[in-house]
Each structure stands twice: as C-alpha cells, then as structure tokens.
Design a protein around this motif. Structure first.
Motif, PDB file in Angstrom:
ATOM      1  N   UNK A 239       0.646  -1.215   0.001  1.00  0.00           N
ATOM      2  CA  UNK A 239       0.056   0.053  -0.090  1.00  0.00           C
ATOM      3  C   UNK A 239       0.875   1.279  -0.084  1.00  0.00           C
ATOM      4  N   UNK A 240       0.395   2.401  -0.639  1.00  0.00           N
ATOM      5  CA  UNK A 240       1.086   3.604  -0.559  1.00  0.00           C
ATOM      6  C   UNK A 240      -0.091   4.827  -0.135  1.00  0.00           C
ATOM      7  N   UNK A 241       0.469   5.748   0.656  1.00  0.00           N
ATOM      8  CA  UNK A 241      -0.225   6.843   1.087  1.00  0.00           C
ATOM      9  C   UNK A 241       0.698   7.984   0.952  1.00  0.00           C
ATOM     10  N   UNK A 242       0.120   9.127   0.616  1.00  0.00           N
ATOM     11  CA  UNK A 242       1.074  10.194   0.490  1.00  0.00           C
ATOM     12  C   UNK A 242       0.593  11.566   1.639  1.00  0.00           C
ATOM     13  N   UNK A 243       1.656  12.019   2.252  1.00  0.00           N
ATOM     14  CA  UNK A 243       1.277  13.430   2.977  1.00  0.00           C
ATOM     15  C   UNK A 243       2.195  14.434   2.553  1.00  0.00           C
ATOM     16  N   UNK A 244       1.800  15.585   2.041  1.00  0.00           N
ATOM     17  CA  UNK A 244       2.437  16.794   1.552  1.00  0.00           C
ATOM     18  C   UNK A 244       3.397  17.167   2.656  1.00  0.00           C
ATOM     19  N   UNK A 245       3.311  17.028   3.864  1.00  0.00           N
ATOM     20  CA  UNK A 245       4.021  17.327   4.988  1.00  0.00           C
ATOM     21  C   UNK A 245       5.307  16.477   5.026  1.00  0.00           C
ATOM     22  N   UNK A 246       5.101  15.162   5.072  1.00  0.00           N
ATOM     23  CA  UNK A 246       6.169  14.057   5.417  1.00  0.00           C
ATOM     24  C   UNK A 246       6.695  13.206   4.309  1.00  0.00           C
ATOM     25  N   UNK A 247       5.810  12.989   3.439  1.00  0.00           N
ATOM     26  CA  UNK A 247       6.355  12.455   2.305  1.00  0.00           C
ATOM     27  C   UNK A 247       5.419  11.164   1.833  1.00  0.00           C
ATOM     28  N   UNK A 248       6.009  10.230   1.200  1.00  0.00           N
ATOM     29  CA  UNK A 248       5.326   8.996   0.488  1.00  0.00           C
ATOM     30  C   UNK A 248       5.427   7.830   1.352  1.00  0.00           C
ATOM     31  N   UNK A 249       4.449   7.256   2.066  1.00  0.00           N
ATOM     32  CA  UNK A 249       4.419   6.017   3.008  1.00  0.00           C
ATOM     33  C   UNK A 249       4.148   4.890   2.371  1.00  0.00           C
ATOM     34  N   UNK A 250       4.760   3.736   2.585  1.00  0.00           N
ATOM     35  CA  UNK A 250       4.679   2.586   1.950  1.00  0.00           C
ATOM     36  C   UNK A 250       4.490   1.566   2.988  1.00  0.00           C
ATOM     37  N   UNK A 251       3.533   0.659   2.902  1.00  0.00           N
ATOM     38  CA  UNK A 251       3.751  -0.620   3.665  1.00  0.00           C
ATOM     39  C   UNK A 251       4.310  -1.533   2.762  1.00  0.00           C
ATOM     40  N   UNK A 252       5.102  -2.654   3.271  1.00  0.00           N
ATOM     41  CA  UNK A 252       5.760  -3.689   2.635  1.00  0.00           C
ATOM     42  C   UNK A 252       5.638  -5.073   3.399  1.00  0.00           C
TER      43      UNK A 252
END
Length: 312
Positions: A239-252
C-alpha cells in the motif's frame, strides 16, 4: 462593434492577469525523528466477530472508519471514537454480499468504493452502507469486464482509478465509470506487475504500489510515467499513501516495515514497530487530514494509528 469587441478583449486580459497562479508543487518534507503509536483498533471491534485478515482502511471527512475485513468477507464501519456502528457482507454474490474485499476508498461526499475481488467487481455504497451500484466492467470500443481487480482510489473531482492485474493495466474513469485512459500496461517499458494499491496525491500525481516488481510507480494526471520509487529498498509493497508534509509512505509485506520516502524518491524513515506494537504483515494504509497514519496489519488483525514525531 469594434469598440465593443475591444472592451471585451480588455476585460478578458484584465481577468487573466488578475487570476492568481497555482502555487508550485513543493518537494520539501519535514524531517521525521520517530513515530508514536496513539491508538490501536482490533482484533476485537465490538461486533460478534473480531477482525480476520483485514486488508485496507479508509476514513472519511467526519472520521468515520471503514475496514475491508477480507477474512470475514465484510466491510466494518466504526465511528470517530472507534466504536462499532455496523457491518455489511457475508460470503456471496448479491449486492450486499462479498467475496474477498480487497481495496477500499471514499470520495469527497463519503461514498464508499470497494474492490470485491472474488466477484471481480467494484461496489459503491453511501456512508450508511446503502447500495448504490455494481460495476463489473467498462466500454472502450468494446465491452471489457474486470477480471482480477486489486486496487482503487477516487480523487476529489470524482475520478476513479482502478488497478486490474488480470487486464494487465491501471485505468482512469470518470464518476460514471466512463473510460478515460489506461496506464502501466503489460508489455510496455513501464508495466505494472501487480497493482496492490493506488493513491491519488494532492500533488496531482498517481502513485501505484507494484508488489510484483517491488517499487512505487509514479504517473502524472494524464497517465504519463514519471519515475519509480524504492526499487532498491522495497520487496513487496502492499500500500502507498501520501502526505504533503512528510512524504510518501509505503507498507511492505516483504520487509515487514513501514517506509517513508521524500518526493524525489529517497528513503527518509523506516519503522517496524516499538515496544509491544510490532508489524508482522503490514497491508493497508491511510493518512487522514491530521496526518495520522493508519497501518493495517493483516497478520495481527489490528490497525495501528501512529503519528510522526517531527524535528522542530
């Protein structure tokens, strides 16, 4: 007549000159020192069944929570205090039955979009889980049916993005499921092996987690490929989710970690848990308007809600 047209032209130029420019996209992110677990959901949620292999989560504007509970073939709805409200599903093929709910999204009026993977369809419900529609395919010159849909997201404009591993592509549709274009097609240099998640970022970019090739594929709003993220870091991004403050988060699910990348693709943080909260098989991911991060762990049947601790 000429004077009238000249006046119209002057007014037009005036409004064009007074229209504020769109701010340029910022690729700077805040430094992350750590993350803090602020709450946890599951396995027990107040219904007569605990969560079983949950795969995805979505949160609407009033903080109602919807969980794709894959193992129980149901959607669970919780209120903003994580209190159980209702559920929908049970194995089957009817409008209110499910077979492997895999991916879930909400639009800006809190309608729910669900990948019902075993039935190869997309279901739409309102926020009270009343049935709206059953979408099984689309027309692109001829009729195409979804075969193995795996990921979905919806923009604030109502555009719908769907990844279908069976059709070998990702697709963009308008709010009425009218085909617009496809991207990441099998057999192209930028093919997507298995689209496990799609995220429509506020920056206008489309982020696709490709769990087969271990990377995040980034496209613009026209479906043009831009670049990849995490090819040397990720194994099976789920999964991927984006925060304009902290960046691109990815579960692996391959590394068992939650990764964060900045907008030029550099890994800036990774997390596998802390104290008694450890990740085993991180699957779904969602970031709300307050930058709270919801991490679905399909192995422990829990959702960890974490908050980044930022450098001051």
């Amino acid at each position: 007549m000429r004077k009238f047209l000249l006046n119209v032209f002057i007014v037009f130029i005036y409004f064009i000159s007074c229209t504020p420019e769109k701010p340029a996209l910022s690729f700077d992110t805040l430094s992350i020192l750590n993350v803090q677990v602020i709450d946890i959901i599951g396995p027990t949620i107040g219904s007569n069944r605990p969560l079983f292999s949950p795969r995805d989560i979505a949160v609407n504007r009033v903080k109602e929570i919807f969980i794709a509970d894959y193992g129980n073939d149901r959607i669970v709805k919780l209120d903003s205090t994580f209190t159980f409200k209702t559920e929908l599903g049970g194995f089957g093929i009817s409008d209110y039955s499910l077979n492997g709910p895999l991916s879930i999204a909400v639009d800006n009026v809190s309608n729910l979009y669900l990948i019902d993977s075993g039935n190869a369809r997309v279901l739409r419900f309102d926020r009270r889980l009343n049935f709206i529609s059953d979408e099984r395919g689309f027309i692109k010159g001829q009729q195409y049916n979804f075969t193995r849909p795996s990921a979905i997201d919806v923009t604030d404009r109502g555009d719908i993005y769907i990844g279908d591993e069976g059709l070998g592509a990702c697709f963009k549709f308008d709010p009425f499921f009218v085909y617009i274009y496809e991207f990441g097609c099998r057999g192209t240099p930028q093919e997507i092996g298995y689209p496990s998640d799609i995220e429509c970022g506020e920056d206008g970019r489309i982020y696709v987690a490709d769990s087969e090739y271990g990377r995040i594929m980034v496209y613009d709003d026209f479906g043009m490929f831009l670049h990849t993220i995490g090819e040397q870091v990720l194994e099976r991004p789920s999964a991927v989710a984006v925060s304009q403050r902290t960046g691109i988060w990815v579960t692996d699910t391959g590394t068992g970690l939650l990764h964060c990348f900045n907008f030029i693709g550099k890994e800036v943080f990774r997390w596998g848990g802390q104290e008694t909260y450890y990740l085993e098989k991180p699957a779904g991911l969602f970031i709300d308007d307050d930058d709270n991060i919801y991490v679905v762990d399909s192995s422990t049947n829990q959702i960890l809600i974490i908050k980044p601790v930022l450098r001051k």
